[in-house]
Design a protein around this motif. Structure first.
Motif, PDB file in Angstrom:
ATOM      1  N   ARG A 251       0.795  -0.989  -0.042  1.00 38.96           N
ATOM      2  CA  ARG A 251      -0.034  -0.006   0.054  1.00 38.96           C
ATOM      3  C   ARG A 251       1.005   1.199   0.028  1.00 38.96           C
ATOM      4  NH1 ARG A 251      -3.930  -0.348   4.744  1.00 38.96           N
ATOM      5  NH2 ARG A 251      -4.264   1.654   4.235  1.00 38.96           N
ATOM      6  N   HIS A 290     -12.747  -9.732  -0.949  1.00 32.31           N
ATOM      7  CA  HIS A 290     -11.620  -9.498   0.068  1.00 32.31           C
ATOM      8  C   HIS A 290     -11.104 -10.721   0.476  1.00 32.31           C
ATOM      9  CE1 HIS A 290     -12.727  -5.220   0.246  1.00 32.31           C
ATOM     10  NE2 HIS A 290     -13.808  -5.690   0.812  1.00 32.31           N
ATOM     11  N   PHE A 298      -6.136  -4.912   5.082  1.00 33.10           N
ATOM     12  CA  PHE A 298      -5.873  -5.390   3.863  1.00 33.10           C
ATOM     13  C   PHE A 298      -6.898  -5.360   2.618  1.00 33.10           C
ATOM     14  CE2 PHE A 298      -2.379  -7.248   5.852  1.00 33.10           C
ATOM     15  CZ  PHE A 298      -2.783  -8.372   7.186  1.00 33.10           C
ATOM     16  N   GLN A 299      -7.977  -4.371   3.027  1.00 36.52           N
ATOM     17  CA  GLN A 299      -9.213  -4.281   2.080  1.00 36.52           C
ATOM     18  C   GLN A 299      -9.029  -3.178   1.269  1.00 36.52           C
ATOM     19  OE1 GLN A 299     -12.859  -5.192   4.165  1.00 36.52           O
ATOM     20  NE2 GLN A 299     -11.698  -6.331   5.607  1.00 36.52           N
ATOM     21  N   VAL A 300      -9.666  -3.105  -0.106  1.00 36.91           N
ATOM     22  CA  VAL A 300      -9.768  -2.046  -0.956  1.00 36.91           C
ATOM     23  C   VAL A 300     -11.211  -1.694  -0.734  1.00 36.91           C
ATOM     24  CG1 VAL A 300     -10.089  -1.124  -3.332  1.00 36.91           C
ATOM     25  CG2 VAL A 300      -8.154  -2.668  -2.636  1.00 36.91           C
ATOM     26  N   TYR A 348      -6.775   1.378  -7.370  1.00 37.47           N
ATOM     27  CA  TYR A 348      -7.263   1.593  -5.759  1.00 37.47           C
ATOM     28  C   TYR A 348      -7.357   3.215  -5.626  1.00 37.47           C
ATOM     29  CZ  TYR A 348      -5.783  -3.575  -5.732  1.00 37.47           C
ATOM     30  OH  TYR A 348      -5.574  -4.780  -6.039  1.00 37.47           O
ATOM     31  N   PHE A 351      -8.633   2.499   1.408  1.00 40.51           N
ATOM     32  CA  PHE A 351      -8.323   1.193   2.047  1.00 40.51           C
ATOM     33  C   PHE A 351      -8.795   1.187   3.231  1.00 40.51           C
ATOM     34  CE2 PHE A 351      -4.736   2.775  -0.592  1.00 40.51           C
ATOM     35  CZ  PHE A 351      -4.853   1.910  -1.755  1.00 40.51           C
ATOM     36  N   THR A 357       0.298  -4.553   3.117  1.00 38.77           N
ATOM     37  CA  THR A 357      -0.120  -4.935   1.832  1.00 38.77           C
ATOM     38  C   THR A 357      -1.808  -5.107   1.735  1.00 38.77           C
ATOM     39  OG1 THR A 357       0.024  -7.282   2.342  1.00 38.77           O
ATOM     40  CG2 THR A 357       2.052  -6.348   1.649  1.00 38.77           C
ATOM     41  N   ILE A 358      -2.147  -4.831   0.399  1.00 40.40           N
ATOM     42  CA  ILE A 358      -3.389  -4.804   0.066  1.00 40.40           C
ATOM     43  C   ILE A 358      -3.537  -6.082  -0.602  1.00 40.40           C
ATOM     44  CG2 ILE A 358      -5.086  -3.702  -1.316  1.00 40.40           C
ATOM     45  CD1 ILE A 358      -4.706  -1.948   1.319  1.00 40.40           C
TER      46      ILE A 358
END
Length: 373
Positions: A251, A290, A298-300, A348, A351, A357-358
């Motif tokens: 990210r 997800h 870790f979520q968009v 993206y 977040f 990290t995504i």
């Protein structure tokens, strides 16, 4: 009773004045007659006698089947046999062992269980609707009751709706066209139990992802365009239908260290990946999943989607940022304006809090027909 003969074996002690211990030809006396028990199971016992001078403490017995456990207790062979619902009966081999060269095979045979007929068919797990090009494994969704029925297999046949569904011999049904189909389910035993599944085929088509390719916006110092996480993390992992694999990227403003490499997000660029469908296709929704980490990280949470036919000039498809629901770990379907492109880029925008990290588990595109919109 039978006397079991084996090759003689001599064990010589270190002291010259001591006599050799001989494992003679008649090292054990034990019946090798078949041991039998009914389907209800139970405990069987058998006597055995070692030749004089042998060490009884080293004798043991092993069984080849988990349902038939054998052991030595108070100088007897003891066999515990579990209850069985096997209508064909079953057999277990056991070995009474003194050492590698001195073993005796014994056999336990369990009788046939009575046949338990099917009383009804449980179709509650079958969805009411299947989409065009979507498949369902009826054998995985339909079960017989009671659970201990002797014959659990089922036969599926189309009653009507051949224009709307396709049904394989293996019980895989596929949606073909919008409409309603009926499938007869028949138990294979002598119960005569049948039922009917009503299946509505909806006008929603998920595009075939088999030949698609995925690239990302970045090449890290390691030379990779993703952040590895064990065997996953790769761009193509968002196309495999496996909820345990995912695409991972660092990210913005963060760095991540793994396997001796440091992965850093470039400044001033939004995270994105691009899907090449290999041919121009029409779509009006995409689906997103997800990674389930039992956390909000870790979520968009929002994104833009762009289309292109040359992978150079992209046109934004959505008019406003598309929101992705947070902490929803099943597939999310999001409508977008109908578009026709070969390349689709996902950018993206925002977040969830936390995480370096995504990670995205699944992405795909589809078309809802006008009658279903």
């Amino acid at each position: 009773m039978v006397l079991l003969l084996c090759t003689e074996f001599f064990a010589v002690s270190c002291g010259d004045d001591e006599k050799a211990i001989v494992i003679s030809d008649d090292w054990v006396t034990v019946s090798t007659n078949l041991m039998t028990v009914g389907c209800e199971g139970g405990t069987l016992m058998r006597d055995y006698t070692l030749a004089e001078g042998l060490d009884a403490s080293v004798v043991y017995i092993v069984s080849s089947e988990s349902w038939c456990s054998a052991y030595i207790e108070e100088g007897k062979i003891v066999v515990d046999v579990a209850e069985s619902d096997d209508i064909n009966g079953r057999t277990a081999k056991m070995f009474l062992i003194y050492d590698e060269n001195h073993q005796v095979e014994l056999t336990v045979e369990q009788g046939k269980a009575e046949v338990v007929l099917v009383e009804s068919i449980d179709k509650s797990a079958v969805p009411e609707t299947v989409n065009i090009n979507e498949t369902l494994d009826l054998n995985a969704l339909v079960n017989v009751l009671p659970a201990n029925a002797s014959y659990k297999n089922l036969v599926f046949t189309i009653v009507d709706g051949n224009d709307f569904i396709e049904l394989s011999d293996a019980g895989i049904v596929k949606g073909l066209n919008v409409g309603t189909a009926h499938i007869k389910v028949t138990a294979v035993d002598d119960s005569g139990v049948t039922d009917v599944i009503t299946l509505q085929v909806a006008g929603t088509i998920k595009l075939d992802r088999t030949s698609w390719a995925v690239s990302t916006y970045v090449t890290y110092a390691s030379g990779q365009n993703y952040v590895p996480d064990g065997t996953t993390g790769k761009p193509e992992d968002i196309l495999d239908g496996n909820d345990k694999t995912f695409l991972a990227m660092v990210r913005p403003t963060k760095s991540y260290n793994t396997a001796g490499n440091t992965y850093t997000a470039p400044l001033g660029e939004n995270l994105s990946f691009t899907v090449n469908m290999k041919e121009v296709q029409t779509f009006n929704f995409f689906y997103w999943q997800h990674r389930n980490m039992n956390t909000s990280a870790f979520q968009v949470l929002s994104l833009n989607i762009y289309g292109s036919n040359d992978n150079q000039n992209f046109t934004r498809i959505n008019t406003a940022p598309i929101a992705i629901a947070e902490n929803v770990y099943t597939e999310q379907i999001l409508d977008i304006p109908e578009s026709t492109y070969q390349y689709v880029k996902i950018e993206y925008l925002s977040f969830s809090t936390g995480g370096t990290t995504i990670q995205v588990v699944e992405f795909g595109l589809g078309l809802k027909l006008s009658s279903d919109r």
